[in-house]
Design a protein around this motif. Structure first.
Motif, PDB file in Angstrom:
ATOM      1  N   ARG A 659       0.838  -1.213   0.000  1.00 41.83           N
ATOM      2  CA  ARG A 659       0.000   0.000   0.000  1.00 41.83           C
ATOM      3  C   ARG A 659       0.868   1.257   0.000  1.00 41.83           C
ATOM      4  O   ARG A 659       0.496   2.276  -0.586  1.00 41.83           O
ATOM      5  CB  ARG A 659      -0.948  -0.020   1.204  1.00 41.83           C
ATOM      6  CG  ARG A 659      -2.053  -1.077   1.089  1.00 41.83           C
ATOM      7  CD  ARG A 659      -3.053  -0.960   2.221  1.00 41.83           C
ATOM      8  NE  ARG A 659      -2.484  -1.356   3.501  1.00 41.83           N
ATOM      9  CZ  ARG A 659      -2.534  -2.604   3.982  1.00 41.83           C
ATOM     10  NH1 ARG A 659      -3.133  -3.550   3.293  1.00 41.83           N
ATOM     11  NH2 ARG A 659      -2.001  -2.893   5.167  1.00 41.83           N
ATOM     12  N   SER A 681      -1.870  -5.174  -4.516  1.00 41.02           N
ATOM     13  CA  SER A 681      -2.403  -3.825  -4.740  1.00 41.02           C
ATOM     14  C   SER A 681      -2.301  -3.384  -6.188  1.00 41.02           C
ATOM     15  O   SER A 681      -2.754  -2.291  -6.530  1.00 41.02           O
ATOM     16  CB  SER A 681      -1.657  -2.818  -3.845  1.00 41.02           C
ATOM     17  OG  SER A 681      -1.922  -3.075  -2.485  1.00 41.02           O
ATOM     18  N   LYS A 704      -4.570   3.603  -5.505  1.00 46.83           N
ATOM     19  CA  LYS A 704      -4.741   3.566  -4.050  1.00 46.83           C
ATOM     20  C   LYS A 704      -3.463   3.181  -3.303  1.00 46.83           C
ATOM     21  O   LYS A 704      -3.505   2.640  -2.204  1.00 46.83           O
ATOM     22  CB  LYS A 704      -5.889   2.625  -3.662  1.00 46.83           C
ATOM     23  CG  LYS A 704      -7.238   3.038  -4.234  1.00 46.83           C
ATOM     24  CD  LYS A 704      -8.345   2.071  -3.802  1.00 46.83           C
ATOM     25  CE  LYS A 704      -9.687   2.484  -4.413  1.00 46.83           C
ATOM     26  NZ  LYS A 704     -10.777   1.551  -4.011  1.00 46.83           N
ATOM     27  N   THR A 705      -2.318   3.428  -3.919  1.00 46.51           N
ATOM     28  CA  THR A 705      -1.039   3.214  -3.246  1.00 46.51           C
ATOM     29  C   THR A 705      -0.189   4.467  -3.398  1.00 46.51           C
ATOM     30  O   THR A 705      -0.503   5.356  -4.185  1.00 46.51           O
ATOM     31  CB  THR A 705      -0.263   2.012  -3.818  1.00 46.51           C
ATOM     32  OG1 THR A 705       0.214   2.336  -5.131  1.00 46.51           O
ATOM     33  CG2 THR A 705      -1.134   0.767  -3.878  1.00 46.51           C
ATOM     34  N   ARG A 748       1.885   9.485  -6.037  1.00 42.32           N
ATOM     35  CA  ARG A 748       0.608   8.771  -5.984  1.00 42.32           C
ATOM     36  C   ARG A 748       0.399   7.965  -7.263  1.00 42.32           C
ATOM     37  O   ARG A 748       1.246   7.930  -8.145  1.00 42.32           O
ATOM     38  CB  ARG A 748      -0.527   9.768  -5.749  1.00 42.32           C
ATOM     39  CG  ARG A 748      -0.439  10.436  -4.374  1.00 42.32           C
ATOM     40  CD  ARG A 748      -1.607  11.355  -4.108  1.00 42.32           C
ATOM     41  NE  ARG A 748      -1.535  11.932  -2.764  1.00 42.32           N
ATOM     42  CZ  ARG A 748      -2.400  12.793  -2.280  1.00 42.32           C
ATOM     43  NH1 ARG A 748      -3.436  13.205  -3.022  1.00 42.32           N
ATOM     44  NH2 ARG A 748      -2.247  13.252  -1.049  1.00 42.32           N
TER      45      ARG A 748
END
Length: 758
Positions: A659, A681, A704-705, A748
């Motif tokens: 993550r 992920s 989302k990591t 991101r």
């Protein structure tokens, strides 16, 4: 409340449907429990309609092949026995797409090993069990069966004691052709099966659902072959496209029946041991035969009498159902070839379990498994995770009454290798699994066994791990093993892993106790520092490079000692290919990645440059020894792949499941390189290219990591990210992430490009 009652009723109905009408069955023959017995079963099943779903729960001792209406549905079902002592596994398969409305004929061929080994626990009794919500499919006395008359055990040397498999012989003169669809009662003398037990009964015991995928069948493919004529017999050599797990398929013509053909691979006698081979006894005329016991190798070898014409040789490759989805490429051809050979070695050592080598042992040695699983996280599809989880649960379940963890399991091996066990439960084993998967449920299951095992390791008056008594104080292959410090290093890292496990489980007292013990070991270990190296005072051999490496990677050695440790690692080369992974990592951690890569190349070059073997060897000089005592496809020798991915390419997870992760390359050896690999992920990727004017980095961050990227410059005015100058407010200033000479930024989700002007 109403929904709860309905749920409970449905659960009760499901549990009573499974096992309500099925029994363990075998053939009505006094020889059914003889080792290497093959039993054929058949049953007619009538379906009123074609089912949309029909799940069957299938178990046997030891392996099975299943046909429906003459079509092969399962090629080598079942797993070697032993999720825990006295227990077995079952497969759950949906047969609906293979069944038709009206009459169906289901056939099963069972191979009963009848002997235990280093990866299988024999129940002592052959048997087949099929359970289904369709009562007609359930095994009972209505199934017809008989011992298959063509199968027997080959003459000559048996496979070595580590293997549960036997050498298969098949006499085509006694074949029962087409039995899968024939009227077997009238034609082949099948009789009603004997019911010998219910679900859960001994000796088969509690059954656990298969935790890994069914094996992948790559299909039958033709092989190029050569005929070498001899004075008394001929030899046929068929060439495979790699070191594969295969079942050989032969097509031949015999003028008379009764001649014996020996079926080998070039690994049937390898690594100082007799391994699996097969025999085929001909009948007259043209015939085809597939020997169902898998072998591995680069060549299939047939030894045959004069007068037999070989029309073709084929092979069916099978193996663990995973894919190579990770990629690596660099501008260094040597390391590209090393990576590929490491991958080849990884895959040929996966099946029922991870194992050290696919011919001599097929055994789940945990020193090897720690390295294999770490490679898998950077290279294979996510299905490979299941195989490590299975191994962890088996290791814990086979703990002895005295609290000893031992491997390989399942099976007959009872000796303890404490160094490998501590590595298994430590930072590089169980904790690495958690960091890549976030699977705290499995950690909770194995934690009690590991806690009990670590209680067996008291400290001595100096603070070091006390001298340990075990069946085999191994430490590593090779000379000059400073055993006391080797064990203390692994013990320290096992305690570190357990403290972290205790943290995630909220066991604060356990965590504190583990960390207090770590401090004592660290103090005792550092008392063994003589100003130049770590040496236990009772150790009289040459300074051990392994011990220095363990001190660095564990954190026992502080940076003030790095210079002297580096001097040791430049001159001492005692680590086997197994421990070299940790020496490499220590060198990278000390900022000596260039030397780490040069040292590995110097030592492993004979393996990488060898054109005959596409896999890596057990020992540095294994080929020079003629592979007597050492295999040519040994799991632990690919550890450098992990170090390249983690340290040179700099891809390491910060949080479970990736993550948050970091990208911190060390720019050595390669002018350009790229790496991508799957995580739970999403796919992580990183690449760099260096030239005289700039460094270009590429980073792929899954949804989302976040990635913490280290840029090798503090001249922020020379850095651009995605075509824009680096803003100072993007620079990470938190002290825990700071690294001298580098600029850190969080990135991101997305694909990013970073340029650094020189």
């Amino acid at each position: 409340m109403r929904n709860l009652i309905i749920s409970l009723l449905l659960s009760l109905c499901a549990s009573t449907a499974w096992g309500a009408k099925a029994s363990w069955i075998t053939a009505a023959d006094d020889s059914v429990n003889r080792p290497n017995t093959w039993i054929a079963f058949q049953k007619d099943v009538v379906m009123k309609t074609k089912p949309r779903s029909l799940k069957a729960r299938i178990a046997c001792d030891s392996k099975y092949w299943l046909w429906v209406n003459g079509n092969l549905v399962v090629f080598e079902g079942s797993l070697k026995r032993g999720p825990a002592p006295g227990e077995g596994y079952y497969d759950e398969i949906d047969l609906s797409r293979h069944l038709q409305r009206g009459h169906n004929r289901v056939a099963v061929l069972v191979c009963y090993f009848g002997r235990s080994g280093f990866s299988h626990e024999d129940s002592g009794k052959s048997g087949l069990y099929i359970d289904s919500d369709n009562a007609e499919l359930c095994t009972n006395a209505s199934w017809m069966s008989r011992i298959h008359p063509a199968y027997d055990t080959a003459t000559g040397e048996m496979p070595n004691f580590r293997l549960s498999e036997s050498n298969i012989s098949y006499d085509a003169r006694h074949a029962i052709d087409g039995w899968q669809t024939a009227d077997v009662s009238a034609k082949y003398g099948f009789t009603p099966s004997v019911e010998i037990g219910a679900w859960g009964d001994r000796p088969w015991g509690k059954m656990t659902r298969r935790p890994i995928p069914m094996f992948k069948d790559f299909g039958v493919k033709a092989a190029r072959f050569e005929l070498h004529e001899g004075a008394r017999r001929d030899t046929v050599i068929a060439f495979l496209p790699g070191n594969l797990q295969v079942t050989p398929v032969i097509d031949l013509t015999a003028t008379q029946g009764g001649d014996t053909i020996d079926i080998w691979t070039n690994h049937s006698h390898m690594a100082g041991a007799w391994n699996v081979r097969a025999q085929y006894v001909t009948r007259q005329g043209q015939q085809q035969y597939e020997s169902l016991g898998w072998m591995n190798g680069e060549k299939i070898i047939l030894y045959l009498p004069k007068g037999i014409k070989v029309n073709g040789v084929s092979y069916r490759q099978t193996g663990y159902d995973t894919k190579v989805v990770g990629t690596f490429h660099s501008d260094n051809n040597f390391y590209n070839r090393f990576w590929q050979k490491a991958l080849n070695t990884l895959y040929v050592n996966m099946r029922d379990t991870y194992f050290d080598c696919p011919e001599r042992e097929r055994a789940q040695w945990w020193g090897d498994e720690v390295i294999l699983t770490s490679q898998a996280f950077y290279t294979l599809s996510l299905s490979s995770i299941d195989l490590m989880r299975k191994g962890m649960l088996e290791l814990a379940a086979w703990q002895t009454d005295e609290g000893i963890l031992h491997a390989p399991v399942p099976g007959t091996y009872k000796s303890e290798l404490p160094g490998q066990m501590l590595a298994a439960v430590g930072l590089y084993g169980f904790w690495n699994y958690y960091m890549n998967t976030g699977d705290s449920a499995t950690i909770r299951k194995v934690y009690p066994a590991v806690r009990r095992y670590l209680e067996r390791f008291p400290l001595d008056s100096t603070g070091l791990t006390a001298a340990y008594k075990a069946t085999w104080l191994w430490g590593d292959w090779g000379d000059n093993r400073d055993i006391r410090l080797i064990f203390a290093g692994w013990h320290y890292m096992a305690l570190d892993a357990m403290a972290r496990m205790a943290d995630i489980m909220g066991l604060d007292a356990d965590a504190a106790q583990y960390r207090a013990t770590m401090e004592q070991i660290k103090k005792g270990y550092n008392h063994c520092w003589n100003g130049y190296s770590y040496r236990h005072p009772q150790y009289m051999g040459a300074t051990d490079d392994r011990v220095q490496a363990l001190a660095v990677i564990s954190g026992i050695a502080d940076e003030s000692k790095y210079g002297e440790i580096f001097n040791v690692l430049k001159t001492q080369e005692y680590a086997s290919p197994y421990m070299e992974r940790y020496v490499m990592e220590a060198l990278f951690q000390m900022g000596q990645g260039d030397y780490a890569m040069r040292r590995l190349k110097k030592r492993i070059a004979p393996m990488v440059n060898d054109k005959d073997y596409p896999t890596l060897w057990e020992f540095w000089d294994a080929r020079k020894r003629g592979f007597r005592g050492g295999s040519s496809n040994h799991a632990w020798s690919g550890g450098g792949l992990i170090v390249i991915a983690q340290k040179l390419m700099g891809a390491e997870t910060i949080d479970p499941c990736w993550r948050r992760f970091k990208i911190d390359p060390q720019y050595v050896t390669f002018g350009e390189a790229s790496l991508s690999f799957p995580t739970l992920s999403g796919t992580v990727s990183t690449a760099f290219k260096r030239d005289k004017t700039q460094l270009t980095m590429s980073v792929g961050v899954p949804a989302k990591t976040e990635a913490l990227v280290y840029i090798p410059s503090t001249a922020t005015d020379r850095i651009t990210i995605d075509g824009r100058a680096l803003r100072t407010d993007r620079i990470v200033t938190d002290a825990q992430w700071a690294k001298a000479g580098k600029t850190a930024v969080w990135l991101r989700a997305g694909n990013h490009e970073i340029r650094v002007a020189k």
